[in-house]
Write an enzyme that holds these catalytic residues in place. Structure first.
Site, PDB file in Angstrom:
ATOM      1  N   LEU A  66       2.952   6.147  -2.567  1.00 57.60           N
ATOM      2  CA  LEU A  66       4.087   7.001  -2.894  1.00 57.60           C
ATOM      3  C   LEU A  66       4.397   7.001  -4.385  1.00 57.60           C
ATOM      4  O   LEU A  66       4.870   8.017  -4.908  1.00 57.60           O
ATOM      5  CB  LEU A  66       5.307   6.654  -2.045  1.00 57.60           C
ATOM      6  CG  LEU A  66       5.363   7.478  -0.741  1.00 57.60           C
ATOM      7  CD1 LEU A  66       4.206   7.219   0.178  1.00 57.60           C
ATOM      8  CD2 LEU A  66       6.676   7.307  -0.037  1.00 57.60           C
ATOM      9  N   ILE A 110       0.840  -1.202   0.000  1.00 58.89           N
ATOM     10  CA  ILE A 110       0.000   0.000   0.000  1.00 58.89           C
ATOM     11  C   ILE A 110       0.872   1.249   0.000  1.00 58.89           C
ATOM     12  O   ILE A 110       0.600   2.206  -0.739  1.00 58.89           O
ATOM     13  CB  ILE A 110      -0.987   0.002   1.188  1.00 58.89           C
ATOM     14  CG1 ILE A 110      -1.994  -1.148   1.029  1.00 58.89           C
ATOM     15  CG2 ILE A 110      -1.728   1.337   1.271  1.00 58.89           C
ATOM     16  CD1 ILE A 110      -2.912  -1.338   2.223  1.00 58.89           C
ATOM     17  N   CYS A 111       1.930   1.258   0.788  1.00 57.97           N
ATOM     18  CA  CYS A 111       2.829   2.420   0.834  1.00 57.97           C
ATOM     19  C   CYS A 111       3.472   2.658  -0.526  1.00 57.97           C
ATOM     20  O   CYS A 111       3.582   3.799  -0.976  1.00 57.97           O
ATOM     21  CB  CYS A 111       3.903   2.227   1.901  1.00 57.97           C
ATOM     22  SG  CYS A 111       3.247   2.116   3.577  1.00 57.97           S
ATOM     23  N   THR A 112       3.882   1.589  -1.185  1.00 56.82           N
ATOM     24  CA  THR A 112       4.482   1.729  -2.511  1.00 56.82           C
ATOM     25  C   THR A 112       3.464   2.316  -3.476  1.00 56.82           C
ATOM     26  O   THR A 112       3.781   3.248  -4.228  1.00 56.82           O
ATOM     27  CB  THR A 112       5.005   0.370  -3.025  1.00 56.82           C
ATOM     28  OG1 THR A 112       6.036  -0.076  -2.131  1.00 56.82           O
ATOM     29  CG2 THR A 112       5.575   0.494  -4.425  1.00 56.82           C
TER      30      THR A 112
END
Length: 153
Positions: A49, A44-46
């Site tokens: 961002l 999710i972070c990838t």
């Protein structure tokens, strides 16, 4: 305690992925979008961002500096930044562990990581937008863009 719109943004100095210091108060005169996220290399972070990377002109074109903050150590951030081609600074809130995330009310104590918190700090150092989501709860970036557009009005 989570910050609210109109609050003074807590000042901080954190090392970036190249171990160069970034101090929020030294950015006065320029709005800063501060994006907290749990961990580098997580799915999710990838996704979040990478969307930020792909739409970076929306922010920089409006004169907003973007920084992303996690509790990962600087070498991890450097590897992730190089892998993903991020052109904004990744800041390490590794030690003292999560102190900046705590000051912004986004630290998830049980897991030792930052929650998904987004803060638009205006040119005077005041919080102009805030959003905090829990782990696993991806953010829609439309609210960030609306807040950036409102600064220009």
């Amino acid at each position: 305690m989570t910050l609210s719109v109109g609050d003074a943004a807590p000042d901080f100095t954190l090392p970036d992925s190249d171990r160069q210091p970034f101090t929020l108060s030294e950015q006065r005169g320029t709005p800063v979008l501060v994006v907290f996220y749990p961990f580098a290399f997580s799915s999710i972070c990838t996704g979040e961002l990478c969307q930020l990377r792909d739409e970076l002109d929306t922010y920089t074109g409006a004169g907003v500096q973007v920084v992303a903050v996690s509790t990962d150590p600087a070498p991890t951030l450097k590897a992730w930044k190089e892998q993903q081609g991020f052109e904004f600074r990744l800041l390490s809130d590794f030690w003292p562990h999560g102190e900046v995330a705590k000051a912004y009310g986004t630290f998830f104590e049980t897991a030792g990581m930052a929650n998904r918190g987004t803060f638009l700090v205006d040119a005077e150092g005041t919080v102009a937008f805030t959003e905090v989501n829990g782990p696993g709860d991806a953010r829609a970036q439309s609210g960030w863009k609306d807040a950036v557009a409102a600064l220009a009005v």
